[in-house]
Design an enzyme around this catalytic site. Structure first.
Site, short mmCIF file in Angstrom:
data_model
loop_
_atom_site.label_atom_id
_atom_site.label_comp_id
_atom_site.label_asym_id
_atom_site.label_seq_id
_atom_site.Cartn_x
_atom_site.Cartn_y
_atom_site.Cartn_z
N LYS A 263 0.81 -1.22 0.00
CA LYS A 263 0.00 0.00 0.00
C LYS A 263 0.85 1.28 0.00
CE LYS A 263 -3.98 -2.10 2.32
NZ LYS A 263 -5.01 -1.89 3.38
N TYR B 76 -12.46 -2.06 -3.70
CA TYR B 76 -12.94 -2.24 -2.33
C TYR B 76 -14.47 -2.09 -2.22
CZ TYR B 76 -8.32 -2.27 -0.05
OH TYR B 76 -7.06 -2.60 0.40
N ASN C 74 -2.00 0.40 6.72
CA ASN C 74 -1.50 -0.87 7.28
C ASN C 74 -0.63 -1.67 6.30
OD1 ASN C 74 -3.53 -1.74 5.64
ND2 ASN C 74 -4.61 -2.96 7.18
N HIS D 249 -2.30 -5.42 1.71
CA HIS D 249 -3.62 -6.06 1.59
C HIS D 249 -3.39 -7.48 1.09
CE1 HIS D 249 -7.73 -6.97 0.34
NE2 HIS D 249 -7.18 -7.47 -0.76
N GLU E 207 -9.87 -10.76 -7.18
CA GLU E 207 -8.87 -9.70 -7.02
C GLU E 207 -7.70 -9.86 -7.99
OE1 GLU E 207 -7.92 -9.54 -2.84
OE2 GLU E 207 -9.93 -8.85 -2.32
P1 CMP Z 1 -7.41 -4.43 3.86
O1 CMP Z 1 -6.96 -5.78 4.25
O2 CMP Z 1 -6.82 -3.81 2.68
O3 CMP Z 1 -9.00 -4.47 3.68
C1 CMP Z 1 -9.83 -3.35 3.90
C2 CMP Z 1 -9.10 -2.21 4.50
O4 CMP Z 1 -9.89 -1.23 5.13
C3 CMP Z 1 -8.21 -2.72 5.62
O5 CMP Z 1 -7.15 -3.47 5.11
C4 CMP Z 1 -7.82 -1.43 6.32
O6 CMP Z 1 -6.70 -0.82 5.75
C5 CMP Z 1 -9.04 -0.58 6.05
N1 CMP Z 1 -9.74 -0.36 7.30
C6 CMP Z 1 -10.33 -1.27 8.08
N2 CMP Z 1 -10.84 -0.68 9.18
C7 CMP Z 1 -10.56 0.63 9.07
C8 CMP Z 1 -10.80 1.76 9.88
N3 CMP Z 1 -11.46 1.64 11.04
N4 CMP Z 1 -10.36 2.96 9.46
C9 CMP Z 1 -9.69 3.08 8.28
N5 CMP Z 1 -9.43 2.02 7.45
C10 CMP Z 1 -9.85 0.82 7.87
#
Ligand code: CMP
Length: 140
Positions: free
Chosen positions: A11, A51, A114, A117, A128
């Site tokens: 990311k 998403y 984070n 993904h 995906e």
């Molecule tokens: P990912 O595994 O990419 O799948 C969905 C994403 O939404 C997740 O990782 C996080 O990066 C994001 N996400 C989930 N919860 C939150 C939150 N409370 N605030 C912002 N982003 C979120």
């Protein structure tokens, strides 16, 4: 266990900090093979399409803007039980809950930023991977 393929995204928070190589090393050390990879810059609309399942969540707009804020590296990882193995290597979505040694524990900044993904099921992996890659681009 069967050989699987899973979709991974490095990311914006990670590409911005030049962490692609360190994250790829984690995948390879875990026995996952990178069989396709490209660096792209998503538009917010493309991120929103990817998403779409989170459309009703409060963080959806923030997530789409973040995913379009800098380039990402999209990749296909292959290996025995690759979908679950990748989720183990990534660690919990929220880095505060991620186990030691995982990518998110070492590199993630927050639940939103984070670092990686990974597909969460065989059906998601198929959708995906098809979102970003054609069959010709997967070289196992
Ligand atoms: P990912 O595994 O990419 O799948 C969905 C994403 O939404 C997740 O990782 C996080 O990066 C994001 N996400 C989930 N919860 C939150 C939150 N409370 N605030 C912002 N982003 C979120």
């Amino acid at each position: 266990m069967a050989i699987e393929r899973t979709l991974s995204i490095i990311k914006p928070d990670a590409t911005k900090r030049n962490l692609t190589g360190k994250i790829n090393a984690k995948f390879e050390e875990a026995g996952l093979r990178i069989v396709a990879q490209k660096r792209i810059h998503l538009t917010p609309a493309q991120a929103g399409q990817f998403y779409a399942e989170h459309k009703e969540r409060g963080f959806y707009a923030e997530l789409c803007d973040f995913m379009a804020s800098e380039p990402v590296v999209v990749q296909v990882l292959q290996g025995e039980g690759a979908i679950l193995k990748n989720r183990e290597v990534m660690g919990a979505t929220n880095p505060a809950n991620a186990a030691d040694g995982t990518i998110r524990k070492e590199f993630a900044l927050s639940v939103g930023e984070n670092s990686v993904h990974g597909s969460d099921s065989p059906a998601s992996a198929e959708r995906e991977i098809g979102f970003f890659f054609s069959g010709l681009e997967l070289v196992g």
